[in-house]
Design an enzyme around this catalytic site. Structure first.
Site, PDB file in Angstrom:
ATOM      1  N   VAL A  25     -55.083 -85.054 -85.524  1.00  0.00           N
ATOM      2  CA  VAL A  25     -56.085 -84.053 -85.918  1.00  0.00           C
ATOM      3  C   VAL A  25     -55.411 -82.967 -86.742  1.00  0.00           C
ATOM      4  O   VAL A  25     -54.397 -82.404 -86.324  1.00  0.00           O
ATOM      5  CB  VAL A  25     -56.734 -83.382 -84.680  1.00  0.00           C
ATOM      6  CG1 VAL A  25     -57.741 -82.316 -85.105  1.00  0.00           C
ATOM      7  CG2 VAL A  25     -57.387 -84.402 -83.784  1.00  0.00           C
ATOM      8  N   GLU A  44     -61.861 -90.601-100.993  1.00  0.00           N
ATOM      9  CA  GLU A  44     -61.745 -92.067-100.989  1.00  0.00           C
ATOM     10  C   GLU A  44     -62.835 -92.672-101.877  1.00  0.00           C
ATOM     11  O   GLU A  44     -63.880 -92.048-102.097  1.00  0.00           O
ATOM     12  CB  GLU A  44     -61.976 -92.595 -99.561  1.00  0.00           C
ATOM     13  CG  GLU A  44     -61.082 -91.998 -98.512  1.00  0.00           C
ATOM     14  CD  GLU A  44     -59.707 -92.637 -98.472  1.00  0.00           C
ATOM     15  OE1 GLU A  44     -59.541 -93.729 -99.034  1.00  0.00           O
ATOM     16  OE2 GLU A  44     -58.795 -92.004 -97.905  1.00  0.00           O
ATOM     17  N   GLY A  56     -53.514 -82.657 -89.501  1.00  0.00           N
ATOM     18  CA  GLY A  56     -52.086 -82.954 -89.666  1.00  0.00           C
ATOM     19  C   GLY A  56     -51.121 -81.774 -89.596  1.00  0.00           C
ATOM     20  O   GLY A  56     -50.222 -81.765 -88.756  1.00  0.00           O
ATOM     21  N   VAL A  85     -48.284 -91.341 -94.403  1.00  0.00           N
ATOM     22  CA  VAL A  85     -47.735 -90.636 -93.239  1.00  0.00           C
ATOM     23  C   VAL A  85     -46.354 -91.194 -92.885  1.00  0.00           C
ATOM     24  O   VAL A  85     -45.405 -90.440 -92.624  1.00  0.00           O
ATOM     25  CB  VAL A  85     -48.696 -90.739 -92.033  1.00  0.00           C
ATOM     26  CG1 VAL A  85     -48.133 -89.994 -90.834  1.00  0.00           C
ATOM     27  CG2 VAL A  85     -50.068 -90.181 -92.397  1.00  0.00           C
ATOM     28  N   ILE A 124     -51.550 -78.632 -88.755  1.00  0.00           N
ATOM     29  CA  ILE A 124     -51.793 -77.550 -87.785  1.00  0.00           C
ATOM     30  C   ILE A 124     -51.416 -78.063 -86.388  1.00  0.00           C
ATOM     31  O   ILE A 124     -51.993 -79.050 -85.936  1.00  0.00           O
ATOM     32  CB  ILE A 124     -53.287 -77.125 -87.767  1.00  0.00           C
ATOM     33  CG1 ILE A 124     -53.779 -76.784 -89.183  1.00  0.00           C
ATOM     34  CG2 ILE A 124     -53.495 -75.947 -86.820  1.00  0.00           C
ATOM     35  CD1 ILE A 124     -55.264 -76.439 -89.248  1.00  0.00           C
ATOM     36  N   LYS A 130     -62.167 -86.175 -84.970  1.00  0.00           N
ATOM     37  CA  LYS A 130     -61.206 -85.100 -84.698  1.00  0.00           C
ATOM     38  C   LYS A 130     -61.761 -84.140 -83.641  1.00  0.00           C
ATOM     39  O   LYS A 130     -61.042 -83.709 -82.735  1.00  0.00           O
ATOM     40  CB  LYS A 130     -60.876 -84.353 -85.991  1.00  0.00           C
ATOM     41  CG  LYS A 130     -60.116 -85.238 -86.987  1.00  0.00           C
ATOM     42  CD  LYS A 130     -60.077 -84.602 -88.359  1.00  0.00           C
ATOM     43  CE  LYS A 130     -59.311 -85.456 -89.366  1.00  0.00           C
ATOM     44  NZ  LYS A 130     -59.474 -84.976 -90.744  1.00  0.00           N
ATOM     45  N   ASP A 187     -65.274 -88.607 -89.969  1.00  0.00           N
ATOM     46  CA  ASP A 187     -63.855 -88.280 -89.796  1.00  0.00           C
ATOM     47  C   ASP A 187     -63.726 -86.994 -88.951  1.00  0.00           C
ATOM     48  O   ASP A 187     -62.972 -86.948 -87.976  1.00  0.00           O
ATOM     49  CB  ASP A 187     -63.222 -88.095 -91.190  1.00  0.00           C
ATOM     50  CG  ASP A 187     -61.824 -87.541 -91.130  1.00  0.00           C
ATOM     51  OD1 ASP A 187     -60.882 -88.321 -90.942  1.00  0.00           O
ATOM     52  OD2 ASP A 187     -61.669 -86.304 -91.270  1.00  0.00           O
TER      53      ASP A 187
HETATM   54  N1  HSE Z   1     -59.779 -87.629 -95.004  1.00  0.00           N
HETATM   55  C1  HSE Z   1     -59.357 -86.543 -94.191  1.00  0.00           C
HETATM   56  C2  HSE Z   1     -59.793 -85.228 -94.784  1.00  0.00           C
HETATM   57  C3  HSE Z   1     -57.869 -86.462 -94.031  1.00  0.00           C
HETATM   58  O1  HSE Z   1     -60.394 -85.212 -95.867  1.00  0.00           O
HETATM   59  O2  HSE Z   1     -59.572 -84.215 -94.153  1.00  0.00           O
HETATM   60  C4  HSE Z   1     -57.353 -87.423 -93.019  1.00  0.00           C
HETATM   61  O3  HSE Z   1     -57.903 -87.179 -91.770  1.00  0.00           O
END
Ligand code: HSE
Length: 435
Positions: free
Chosen positions: A133, A191, A135, A14, A137, A206, A202
């Site tokens: 949240v 990951e 990225g 980022v 959008i 968000k 994750d």
């Molecule tokens: N790992 C997240 C995803 C991206 O797969 O959307 C970063 O928030």
């Protein structure tokens, strides 16, 4: 007007995306703002070896983030490190030093954003978190400003690109979860430890942030029911298609008579709904307003450039507010203060459910399962069985009429004890109301 200087902490994906956009768009940004955004300092562990974009050669570099926060020229600190440890200290120190903060940190903002905002108000600085949240959008701007005149009734989102990539690859190619995950890891889409993505955590962070913005309540990740996608199989897509549905990891926040119900879980959604057409690593957010009805936002959820755009746009907004000397700082949560949220369990919801069984075949199985459903007053809708090679691990599906999740869970719990099952039943809600 005088330039605004910024300090960037973190030069990962980022941070690097942010810097290259700041370099490439410097003139355009200056035209939009009427002054320049200058990078005064950058910090990262390997900063000495980093090649900074042209024009940034003389920028102060350090491995000590405190030198960025305390740098006399820096007016805005961009925290692009992530996590809840050092990042929390950096933001705290920036606030103490009277520096405004732009962050991409979903975990920290989901967990403690409201408290951080309280401190930001007291110290008169601004805090912005668009990049936290989805990225690419600009959904924060939408909820904070674009449709803040409406009253939000529900939000549905696909907020984890990795899970959506895995599900849509399973759907397209009939490949098993483990194989798609392994391929996604090889390609760098997932990951090495995929838990945060495939177990829903994750997406849950968000949704906590978006729900706080939409409903004005202090919502933390633990308030949200979460279930991941590990149990979904290609068979489930075959059965879902037979029913006119597909399967996605759906983030949902709905105002109901019982209160605000929040969940991140795999669900059947009609193939005709716009959310079903969100493929691969894309994200989408669907907002239902009481007055403005439906609006839909779609784009890349991650990546250096889409997330970098969010960070740069936040830097521009905060810089504008600093230079205009406006006391009307805009809350990153769309509400000046957040209220208390009383969690409502998902078990209050009434839905049709998809129940998928895998059994060692023998006569009387459906009768036994139907008996348990009948005893719980759950109406059976359909029984589906696609051709299968194995009688020892035979999949089939029962769909049930709208029933309370509490009673469906009790039935599933009771069914799990039956000796012919090769694994516990999988129960997924069927979200018919998505358009
Ligand atoms: N790992 C997240 C995803 C991206 O797969 O959307 C970063 O928030």
């Amino acid at each position: 007007m005088k330039d605004v200087s910024i300090g960037i902490i973190g030069l990962g994906n980022v941070g690097t995306g942010t810097l290259s956009i700041l370099a490439a768009n410097a003139e355009q940004i200056a035209q939009k703002l009427g002054f320049r955004l200058k990078v005064a300092a950058v910090c990262s562990r390997g900063v000495a070896a980093k090649t900074l974009p042209e024009g940034f050669a003389g920028v102060f570099r350090t491995t000590n983030w405190r030198e960025v926060v305390e740098h006399p020229d820096v007016e805005i600190v961009a925290e692009l490190v992530g996590g809840t440890g050092a990042a929390a200290e950096m933001i705290e120190a920036a606030i103490v030093h009277g520096k405004s903060v732009v962050t991409a940190n979903k975990e920290l903002m989901a967990r403690s954003g409201a408290e951080i905002w309280d401190r930001a108000i007291k110290s008169g600085i601004n805090l912005a978190m668009e990049a936290s949240v989805a990225g690419g959008i600009p959904i924060h701007a939408v909820l904070r400003e674009g449709i803040s005149g409406d009253r939000i009734v529900a939000i549905y989102g696909i907020l984890n690109g990795t899970s959506n990539y895995i599900l849509t690859e399973m759907e397209k190619h009939g490949t098993a979860f483990d194989a798609v995950l392994a391929e996604a890891q090889l390609l760098g889409y997932a990951e090495a430890d995929p838990s945060a993505d495939v177990d829903g955590y994750d997406a849950r962070s968000k949704l906590a942030i978006l729900s706080a913005l939409a409903f004005g309540e202090r919502i933390t990740p633990e308030d949200i029911f979460v279930e991941g996608i590990r149990r979904i199989t290609p068979d489930d897509f075959d059965y879902a298609h037979q029913l006119g549905y597909t399967i996605r990891l759906v983030c949902a926040a709905r105002q109901t008579e019982a209160g605000l119900v929040l969940s991140v879980r795999p669900a059947l959604i009609p193939q005709t709904t716009i959310l079903a057409s969100v493929q691969g690593a894309y994200n989408a957010v669907w907002v239902k307003g009481q007055f403005g009805a439906d609006t839909f936002y779609y784009g890349r959820g991650a990546g250096p450039n889409p997330t970098g755009v969010a960070v740069v746009s936040d830097l521009m907004r905060v810089a504008r507010e600093i230079r205009s000397g406006s006391p009307e700082r805009v809350s990153p949560f769309a509400h000046e203060r957040l209220g208390v949220y009383e969690p409502v369990p998902v078990t209050v919801q009434t839905r049709p459910y998809y129940l998928r069984f895998r059994v060692k075949d023998r006569p009387g199985i459906i009768a036994e399962l139907a008996g348990i459903l009948a005893a719980k007053k759950i109406g059976l809708e359909a029984v589906l069985q696609l051709p299968s090679e194995s009688k020892d691990d035979l999949p089939f599906v029962i769909t049930v009429e709208p029933s309370s999740e509490a009673s469906v869970r009790e039935a599933v719990e009771q069914m799990s004890q039956l000796d012919f099952l090769t694994q516990p039943p999988l129960a997924l809600p069927m979200e018919g109301g998505l358009g």
